[in-house]
Design a protein around this motif. Structure first.
Motif, PDB file in Angstrom:
ATOM      1  N   SER A   1     -53.204  58.396  13.909  1.00 47.36           N
ATOM      2  CA  SER A   1     -52.244  57.258  14.244  1.00 47.36           C
ATOM      3  C   SER A   1     -52.567  56.679  15.541  1.00 47.36           C
TER       4      SER A   1
ATOM      5  N   THR B   1     -43.080  43.210  16.162  1.00 50.45           N
ATOM      6  CA  THR B   1     -42.194  42.945  15.167  1.00 50.45           C
ATOM      7  C   THR B   1     -42.836  41.478  14.448  1.00 50.45           C
TER       8      THR B   1
ATOM      9  N   VAL C   1     -47.921  46.849  19.723  1.00 51.37           N
ATOM     10  CA  VAL C   1     -49.122  46.821  18.714  1.00 51.37           C
ATOM     11  C   VAL C   1     -48.625  46.297  17.294  1.00 51.37           C
ATOM     12  N   PRO C   2     -49.419  45.346  16.844  1.00 43.51           N
ATOM     13  CA  PRO C   2     -48.928  45.139  15.406  1.00 43.51           C
ATOM     14  C   PRO C   2     -49.590  45.845  14.637  1.00 43.51           C
ATOM     15  N   GLN C   3     -48.993  47.209  14.687  1.00 46.08           N
ATOM     16  CA  GLN C   3     -49.746  48.267  13.557  1.00 46.08           C
ATOM     17  C   GLN C   3     -48.405  49.468  13.649  1.00 46.08           C
ATOM     18  N   GLU C   4     -48.223  50.054  12.550  1.00 46.53           N
ATOM     19  CA  GLU C   4     -47.509  51.369  12.375  1.00 46.53           C
ATOM     20  C   GLU C   4     -48.100  52.212  13.338  1.00 46.53           C
ATOM     21  N   LEU C   5     -47.251  52.851  14.188  1.00 43.09           N
ATOM     22  CA  LEU C   5     -47.381  53.719  15.266  1.00 43.09           C
ATOM     23  C   LEU C   5     -47.832  55.075  14.521  1.00 43.09           C
ATOM     24  N   ASP C   6     -47.231  55.610  13.571  1.00 41.59           N
ATOM     25  CA  ASP C   6     -47.410  56.863  13.048  1.00 41.59           C
ATOM     26  C   ASP C   6     -48.009  57.210  11.745  1.00 41.59           C
TER      27      ASP C   6
ATOM     28  N   ARG D   1     -50.315  56.127  17.924  1.00 40.54           N
ATOM     29  CA  ARG D   1     -49.719  56.959  18.937  1.00 40.54           C
ATOM     30  C   ARG D   1     -50.569  58.156  19.150  1.00 40.54           C
TER      31      ARG D   1
ATOM     32  N   GLU E   1     -44.899  50.769  21.403  1.00 42.38           N
ATOM     33  CA  GLU E   1     -43.824  49.875  20.429  1.00 42.38           C
ATOM     34  C   GLU E   1     -44.548  49.181  19.569  1.00 42.38           C
ATOM     35  N   GLU E   2     -44.003  49.276  18.255  1.00 41.31           N
ATOM     36  CA  GLU E   2     -44.770  48.398  17.240  1.00 41.31           C
ATOM     37  C   GLU E   2     -43.915  47.212  17.305  1.00 41.31           C
TER      38      GLU E   2
END
Length: 296
Positions: free
Chosen positions: A219, A242, A177-182, A221, A239-240
């Motif tokens: 989030s 890059t 994902v193109p996004q922060e997970l938490d 996640r 996973e995030e």
């Protein structure tokens, strides 16, 4: 009988049309393909909404014009002004009330919670395009309001979560994902957004300003975990993506290059304040598990 026109045929447009029709109100849905849900009070018309004369003809006699339509993502700066000019022309000619579906890009990077009275300070091309569409409508003298939604989730949603997480989680596959997970992130359910559009159209206090669709904030996640748990799927693997991955994907499809502008600031929650929508329009957020159960 009350009569409304909806430009668009996606999930939000379809849900809005059904809400109105189920209340006994007649709806005409306009899209290039003439698609939409089946209902005796919903008339589906294939037409080009950038043709102001044809759009005016199809809008004559309506009480409200809703627009949920948007050009292809990577063409917004060039094509959105053409579409919005046609819509505004039809509204001026017919005198209908105008209800726009917008998003949050126009605010630019903001430390939340984001309220609908925040300045539209975006500097990127998509954010500025969204801001100008609203600003031109608001300054035109027509009776207009805008409902701004966060990232969509729910049945029929077209978003990063629905495209890159939802199916992968349900099938037990890795989601990248193109996004922060938490980091907390606000999401708008399709049904809540449609209910806000309908509520705004019926409330005289709604016009002349923007509103936020209700949101749930959690989030990526957490949302993936809730989905997996309800579906009885394995614990999600997320996973995030890059920056390098996103750059490489941009060579295969223009959509990916456009995401660079709208990704949130690293480490910053993206939280929406929709308290006025709940207080004045009477629309709140559907519980997350109910939205996800409908997806399943």
């Amino acid at each position: 009988m009350t009569f409304h026109v909806i430009v668009g045929r996606g999930a939000t447009a379809s849900k809005t049309a059904l809400l109105l029709a189920e209340d006994g109100e007649r709806v005409r849905m306009i899209s290039r393909t003439g698609g939409g849900p089946e209902h005796p009070l919903i008339d589906k018309v294939a037409a080009d909404a950038t043709d102001a004369d044809r759009l005016t003809e199809l809008t004559e006699g309506a009480d409200t014009l809703f627009t949920t339509a948007a050009p292809p993502y990577h063409t917004w700066p060039e094509q959105f002004p053409i579409l919005s000019a046609s819509l505004l022309t039809a509204v001026k000619r017919t005198g209908v009330a105008y209800v726009m579906l917008g998003n949050l890009y126009a605010y630019g990077p903001v430390d939340g919670p984001i309220r609908p009275d925040f300045p539209l300070a975006a500097t990127g091309p998509k954010g500025r395009t969204r801001a100008l569409v609203w600003e031109e409508a608001a300054a035109s003298g027509v009776k207009v309001t805008e409902v701004r939604a966060a990232q969509f989730y729910g049945a029929g949603a077209f978003s990063v979560f629905s495209l890159m997480v939802q199916r992968q989680v349900l099938e037990g596959r890795l989601a990248v994902v193109p996004q922060e997970l938490d980091i907390p992130h606000s999401y708008s359910a399709i049904g809540d957004t449609a209910r806000t559009l309908v509520a705004a159209s019926r409330n005289e206090q709604a016009y002349g300003r923007a509103w936020h669709a209700p949101t749930s904030t959690l989030s990526v996640r957490e949302l993936a975990g809730r989905l997996a748990g309800l579906a009885g799927a394995p614990a999600p693997r997320v996973e995030e993506m890059t920056e390098r991955d996103l750059t490489l994907l941009a060579f295969t499809e223009p959509f990916w290059a456009e995401l660079h502008e709208v990704l949130t600031k690293p480490g910053h929650p993206f939280v929406i304040d929709y308290s006025e929508t709940e207080k004045i329009l009477g629309v709140g957020a559907t519980p997350v598990d109910d939205v996800l159960q409908e997806v399943i």
